[in-house]
Design a protein around this motif. Sequence first.
Motif, PDB file in Angstrom:
ATOM      1  N   ILE A  64     -15.822 -31.384  26.633  1.00 54.77           N
ATOM      2  CA  ILE A  64     -15.009 -30.223  26.277  1.00 54.77           C
ATOM      3  C   ILE A  64     -15.457 -29.619  24.962  1.00 54.77           C
ATOM      4  CG2 ILE A  64     -13.238 -31.503  25.015  1.00 54.77           C
ATOM      5  CD1 ILE A  64     -12.658 -28.594  27.480  1.00 54.77           C
ATOM      6  N   ALA A  65     -16.054 -30.418  24.065  1.00 50.57           N
ATOM      7  CA  ALA A  65     -16.519 -29.886  22.775  1.00 50.57           C
ATOM      8  C   ALA A  65     -17.650 -28.883  22.966  1.00 50.57           C
ATOM      9  CB  ALA A  65     -16.972 -31.027  21.871  1.00 50.57           C
ATOM     10  N   ALA A  66     -18.385 -28.971  24.083  1.00 51.31           N
ATOM     11  CA  ALA A  66     -19.453 -28.000  24.348  1.00 51.31           C
ATOM     12  C   ALA A  66     -18.875 -26.597  24.476  1.00 51.31           C
ATOM     13  CB  ALA A  66     -20.211 -28.396  25.612  1.00 51.31           C
ATOM     14  N   PHE A  67     -17.771 -26.434  25.213  1.00 48.09           N
ATOM     15  CA  PHE A  67     -17.137 -25.127  25.365  1.00 48.09           C
ATOM     16  C   PHE A  67     -16.503 -24.678  24.044  1.00 48.09           C
ATOM     17  CE2 PHE A  67     -16.618 -27.336  29.548  1.00 48.09           C
ATOM     18  CZ  PHE A  67     -17.685 -26.695  30.158  1.00 48.09           C
ATOM     19  N   PHE A  68     -16.024 -25.617  23.269  1.00 49.23           N
ATOM     20  CA  PHE A  68     -15.516 -25.345  21.926  1.00 49.23           C
ATOM     21  C   PHE A  68     -16.633 -24.725  21.081  1.00 49.23           C
ATOM     22  CE2 PHE A  68     -14.201 -27.145  17.667  1.00 49.23           C
ATOM     23  CZ  PHE A  68     -13.038 -26.399  17.539  1.00 49.23           C
ATOM     24  N   VAL A 131     -25.319 -29.433  22.137  1.00 49.80           N
ATOM     25  CA  VAL A 131     -25.593 -29.771  20.732  1.00 49.80           C
ATOM     26  C   VAL A 131     -27.085 -29.647  20.435  1.00 49.80           C
ATOM     27  CG1 VAL A 131     -25.521 -31.628  19.021  1.00 49.80           C
ATOM     28  CG2 VAL A 131     -23.567 -31.253  20.534  1.00 49.80           C
ATOM     29  N   PHE A 132     -27.921 -30.123  21.345  1.00 46.30           N
ATOM     30  CA  PHE A 132     -29.367 -30.032  21.176  1.00 46.30           C
ATOM     31  C   PHE A 132     -29.811 -28.568  21.128  1.00 46.30           C
ATOM     32  CE2 PHE A 132     -33.678 -29.811  22.888  1.00 46.30           C
ATOM     33  CZ  PHE A 132     -34.338 -30.750  22.100  1.00 46.30           C
ATOM     34  N   VAL A 133     -29.276 -27.732  21.987  1.00 52.57           N
ATOM     35  CA  VAL A 133     -29.629 -26.313  22.017  1.00 52.57           C
ATOM     36  C   VAL A 133     -29.220 -25.630  20.716  1.00 52.57           C
ATOM     37  CG1 VAL A 133     -29.122 -24.111  23.149  1.00 52.57           C
ATOM     38  CG2 VAL A 133     -29.595 -26.146  24.524  1.00 52.57           C
ATOM     39  N   ILE A 134     -28.014 -25.905  20.236  1.00 51.26           N
ATOM     40  CA  ILE A 134     -27.558 -25.306  18.984  1.00 51.26           C
ATOM     41  C   ILE A 134     -28.464 -25.698  17.830  1.00 51.26           C
ATOM     42  CG2 ILE A 134     -25.685 -25.327  17.282  1.00 51.26           C
ATOM     43  CD1 ILE A 134     -23.716 -25.600  19.598  1.00 51.26           C
ATOM     44  N   ALA A 242     -10.691 -23.680  25.565  1.00 51.40           N
ATOM     45  CA  ALA A 242     -11.550 -24.329  24.568  1.00 51.40           C
ATOM     46  C   ALA A 242     -12.400 -23.303  23.824  1.00 51.40           C
ATOM     47  CB  ALA A 242     -12.443 -25.366  25.246  1.00 51.40           C
ATOM     48  N   GLY A 243     -12.909 -22.270  24.543  1.00 55.89           N
ATOM     49  CA  GLY A 243     -13.655 -21.214  23.880  1.00 55.89           C
ATOM     50  C   GLY A 243     -12.800 -20.430  22.904  1.00 55.89           C
ATOM     51  N   LEU A 244     -11.537 -20.182  23.270  1.00 60.42           N
ATOM     52  CA  LEU A 244     -10.602 -19.528  22.348  1.00 60.42           C
ATOM     53  C   LEU A 244     -10.428 -20.371  21.087  1.00 60.42           C
ATOM     54  CD1 LEU A 244      -8.337 -17.508  21.595  1.00 60.42           C
ATOM     55  CD2 LEU A 244      -6.780 -18.885  22.978  1.00 60.42           C
ATOM     56  N   ALA A 245     -10.242 -21.679  21.262  1.00 59.50           N
ATOM     57  CA  ALA A 245     -10.096 -22.569  20.117  1.00 59.50           C
ATOM     58  C   ALA A 245     -11.355 -22.556  19.247  1.00 59.50           C
ATOM     59  CB  ALA A 245      -9.787 -23.990  20.588  1.00 59.50           C
ATOM     60  N   GLY A 246     -12.541 -22.542  19.878  1.00 60.38           N
ATOM     61  CA  GLY A 246     -13.778 -22.515  19.112  1.00 60.38           C
ATOM     62  C   GLY A 246     -13.927 -21.247  18.288  1.00 60.38           C
ATOM     63  N   GLY A 247     -13.578 -20.098  18.870  1.00 60.60           N
ATOM     64  CA  GLY A 247     -13.651 -18.850  18.115  1.00 60.60           C
ATOM     65  C   GLY A 247     -12.703 -18.849  16.925  1.00 60.60           C
ATOM     66  N   TYR A 262     -19.469 -30.094  17.121  1.00 61.99           N
ATOM     67  CA  TYR A 262     -19.219 -29.915  18.545  1.00 61.99           C
ATOM     68  C   TYR A 262     -19.878 -31.027  19.358  1.00 61.99           C
ATOM     69  CZ  TYR A 262     -18.727 -25.469  16.191  1.00 61.99           C
ATOM     70  OH  TYR A 262     -18.382 -24.496  15.293  1.00 61.99           O
ATOM     71  N   ASP A 263     -19.983 -32.191  18.761  1.00 67.33           N
ATOM     72  CA  ASP A 263     -20.680 -33.291  19.423  1.00 67.33           C
ATOM     73  C   ASP A 263     -19.727 -34.120  20.276  1.00 67.33           C
ATOM     74  OD1 ASP A 263     -19.210 -34.651  17.540  1.00 67.33           O
ATOM     75  OD2 ASP A 263     -20.932 -35.420  16.413  1.00 67.33           O
ATOM     76  N   PHE A 264     -20.236 -35.250  20.750  1.00 68.55           N
ATOM     77  CA  PHE A 264     -19.469 -36.113  21.654  1.00 68.55           C
ATOM     78  C   PHE A 264     -18.216 -36.668  20.975  1.00 68.55           C
ATOM     79  CE2 PHE A 264     -18.886 -40.449  23.482  1.00 68.55           C
ATOM     80  CZ  PHE A 264     -18.466 -40.058  24.741  1.00 68.55           C
ATOM     81  N   ASN A 265     -18.283 -36.894  19.660  1.00 69.36           N
ATOM     82  CA  ASN A 265     -17.112 -37.424  18.957  1.00 69.36           C
ATOM     83  C   ASN A 265     -15.922 -36.473  19.057  1.00 69.36           C
ATOM     84  OD1 ASN A 265     -18.415 -39.756  18.129  1.00 69.36           O
ATOM     85  ND2 ASN A 265     -19.138 -38.869  16.217  1.00 69.36           N
ATOM     86  N   ARG A 266     -16.193 -35.169  18.997  1.00 65.52           N
ATOM     87  CA  ARG A 266     -15.106 -34.192  19.116  1.00 65.52           C
ATOM     88  C   ARG A 266     -14.457 -34.286  20.491  1.00 65.52           C
ATOM     89  NH1 ARG A 266     -12.676 -31.247  15.346  1.00 65.52           N
ATOM     90  NH2 ARG A 266     -14.643 -30.453  14.510  1.00 65.52           N
TER      91      ARG A 266
END
Length: 371
Positions: A64-68, A131-134, A242-247, A262-266
């Motif tokens: 879910i952190a990926a969409f965040f 995370v790798f792409v970012i 999740a995208g709303l939360a990330g913005g 935005y990694d696995f820990n999140r």
Amino acid sequence: MSPRAVLAAAWQPALFLALAALPFVPDRQVGLYTQQLTPLFILALLALGLNVVVGYTGLLHLGIAAFFGIGAYAVGILTVQTFPFQLAFPLAILVGVLAAAGLGVATTAPTLRLRGDYLALVTMGFGLIIVFVIRNLGNITEGTRGLNPVTPKLLPWVADPDLRAVRPEGMGWGRYWHDYPYFYLLCLGLLGATTLLLRNLENSRLGRSWVALREDELAASCMGLNPAKLKLTAIAIGAGIAGLAGGLYAIAQQTTGGPEAYDFNRSMITLCCVILGGLGNRPGVLLGVFLLVGYDMVLTPVLDTAVQKPDFQNLFPEWMRGKQYLKVSGWRLIVFGMALILMMRFRPEGLLPAARLKHELHPGPAAAAKG
């Protein structure tokens, strides 16, 4: 209506009203603590999005952190001065929500046949890829530095007003709309609106179909439901929230931050909040966020400051003073782990479980005697 039913229906609106009133308390110290609640509202949105996927539909999602992160970077790219877009807040947030929802559907569609642990591994891998792409798209994301400053205009074609003339003196209120308490109230309002939306979805035909899919996918399909469509709908809504939360997170921090945000820990901490509060229960999820993340972000710094005072340090030998193991923050992961172990052992349904799950795990005397 019984007093218990009235209390159950009224405590959530009362809590939201109390949180909305906090910035108006004429005490600067209260304002300093209230400012720290803004990240909790944002992470509560993230947990509600995950609850749609895990709690309502029963899909174990570990990314879910990926969409965040997608929502955060979409808003960052569309608003920072580095790029020519420089959209206002509503448009940037809308694009972030749609980008997260669209990518969620696109990445989930090929994996619809997977279940259980296999689906969890695929979603975890997707989160690691993001995370790798970012980290490696430095020309767009600025790599590990992140995009900044993320300070979009409130409305398109309208200059942001300078709020110094209307802010009360001595209360620590900011100058622009993305400062405290204006952004605090905006995040609280969006959290309340999302909670109402999910309540209506939960009571709708779609929500009941999600629950049927969670309980028995084969039986749901035999009753005429389309499992693939239901899963994609849940992913789209959960990823969009999740995208709303990330913005909102990027605007609150005024930077997207590095990819480690935005990694696995999140994803795991968010899942822990959902499990701690109660799978499939909106108030339980909010409670889990405020207990787990609130302990980490609000209570831990206060306790760390207290234990660093000489009166506390003098209770220990000189060679122990100032060490990391005397700080509360050094024990945070142990506290998280112990809380989850105790929950799984003594209250696996969560602190505020959904009524259906509570009835299944703790049937009343009549149901137990009948069984």
